[in-house]
Motif scaffolding. Structure first.
Motif, PDB file in Angstrom:
ATOM      1  N   VAL A  56       0.862  -1.174   0.000  1.00  0.00           N
ATOM      2  CA  VAL A  56       0.000   0.000   0.000  1.00  0.00           C
ATOM      3  C   VAL A  56       0.905   1.233   0.000  1.00  0.00           C
ATOM      4  O   VAL A  56       2.052   1.168   0.446  1.00  0.00           O
ATOM      5  N   HIS A  57       0.375   2.336  -0.501  1.00  0.00           N
ATOM      6  CA  HIS A  57       1.170   3.562  -0.546  1.00  0.00           C
ATOM      7  C   HIS A  57       1.115   4.298   0.781  1.00  0.00           C
ATOM      8  O   HIS A  57       0.098   4.278   1.475  1.00  0.00           O
ATOM      9  N   VAL A  58       2.229   4.966   1.098  1.00  0.00           N
ATOM     10  CA  VAL A  58       2.299   5.734   2.342  1.00  0.00           C
ATOM     11  C   VAL A  58       1.601   7.087   2.173  1.00  0.00           C
ATOM     12  O   VAL A  58       1.210   7.718   3.156  1.00  0.00           O
ATOM     13  N   GLU A  59       1.388   7.515   0.919  1.00  0.00           N
ATOM     14  CA  GLU A  59       0.953   8.895   0.679  1.00  0.00           C
ATOM     15  C   GLU A  59      -0.515   9.184   0.965  1.00  0.00           C
ATOM     16  O   GLU A  59      -0.854  10.304   1.313  1.00  0.00           O
ATOM     17  N   ASN A  60      -1.369   8.213   0.782  1.00  0.00           N
ATOM     18  CA  ASN A  60      -2.799   8.550   0.775  1.00  0.00           C
ATOM     19  C   ASN A  60      -3.582   8.018   1.967  1.00  0.00           C
ATOM     20  O   ASN A  60      -4.797   7.954   1.915  1.00  0.00           O
ATOM     21  N   ASN A  61      -2.871   7.597   3.019  1.00  0.00           N
ATOM     22  CA  ASN A  61      -3.610   6.957   4.097  1.00  0.00           C
ATOM     23  C   ASN A  61      -3.002   7.329   5.453  1.00  0.00           C
ATOM     24  O   ASN A  61      -1.940   6.843   5.814  1.00  0.00           O
ATOM     25  N   PRO A  62      -3.691   8.192   6.211  1.00  0.00           N
ATOM     26  CA  PRO A  62      -3.149   8.587   7.515  1.00  0.00           C
ATOM     27  C   PRO A  62      -3.067   7.410   8.488  1.00  0.00           C
ATOM     28  O   PRO A  62      -2.353   7.464   9.482  1.00  0.00           O
ATOM     29  N   HIS A  63      -3.800   6.339   8.190  1.00  0.00           N
ATOM     30  CA  HIS A  63      -3.827   5.183   9.090  1.00  0.00           C
ATOM     31  C   HIS A  63      -3.140   3.970   8.477  1.00  0.00           C
ATOM     32  O   HIS A  63      -3.523   2.828   8.704  1.00  0.00           O
TER      33      HIS A  63
END
Ligand code: DX5
Ligand code: ZN
Length: 223
Positions: free
Chosen positions: A93-100
């Motif tokens: 999963v990408h680190v950019e689009n998910n605060p959780h």
């Protein structure tokens, strides 16, 4: 004599013939692929669309090789279980689009899959500091995600070096993959910087002889 370090090769089916996908998977498995890289795009997180869990489930019985699933979708959380069920072995999963994303990585682990974190060219390596204890793979994007056939971004080499140091310092066994613009020239630069897995679309599926392409990449990337 020191042992030769050889990177894993993960052909990306994004550059394969979509009308012939089963045979395209069989071909790279026969020709030496270590993993298979499957790019899932939603037309929202990235400006392109590919396929979903249905395609992955349909390909699953072609091989026992690990399915390395790269989710370029927003949101990703709602679909993690579907991809796990479809037969993904590694879920990035990408680190950019998910605060959780911390929770998302725990969820992937809880489902018995290997968590991977993907990082876009504009994102600094420090963004991964607090998830290193949760991931088995870091996927450094060496192009902006969305399309095959783009030019390798040399600017990402220092990031690979930093992430390699961070991964080693964590004391955990973390693989570092590079994704985008990998060919026989860029492969050696990526592995010299610390990558030990290489995704390659165009430089494998764009060639007539997949076996030769995979062998050349592996040799070029060996240290
Ligand atoms: C790009 C994808 C890559 C893509 C790489 O968004 O994540 O996996 O298939 O393609 P090449 O190797 O052609 O740059
Ligand atoms: Zn990818």
């Amino acid at each position: 004599m020191s042992q030769l370090k050889t990177p894993l090769i993960a052909p990306s089916i994004l550059s394969a013939d979509f009308a012939n996908m089963g045979a395209e998977v069989d071909a790279v498995v026969r020709d030496g692929a270590d993993w298979l890289h499957l790019d899932v795009m939603d037309g929202h997180f990235v400006p392109n669309m590919t396929f979903g869990p249905g395609m992955i489930a349909a390909l699953r019985n072609r091989t026992d090789k690990p399915f390395d699933v790269h989710l370029m979708i927003d949101p990703a959380d709602a679909f993690i279980e579907a991809f796990a069920k479809a037969g993904a072995d590694h879920i990035h999963v990408h680190v950019e689009n998910n605060p959780h994303v911390h929770r998302t990585l725990q969820h992937i682990r809880a489902l018995g899959k290997k968590p991977g974190i993907a990082i876009c060219p504009a994102t600094p390596p420090e963004a991964l500091e607090y998830v290193l204890d949760l991931v088995d793979i870091i996927l450094v994007m060496t192009v902006n995600p969305g399309f095959g056939g783009q030019k390798f971004l040399e600017s990402q080499l220092p990031k690979i070096r930093t992430l390699r140091q961070m991964a080693d310092a964590s004391g955990r066994d973390i693989r570092i993959g590079v994704d985008g613009g990998i060919d026989v020239t860029t492969a050696s630069r990526a592995t010299a910087a610390g990558a030990d897995m290489m995704v390659a679309g165009t430089s494998i599926y764009g060639q007539d002889d997949y076996a030769a392409a995979i062998t050349s990449l592996r040799q070029a990337g060996s240290l």
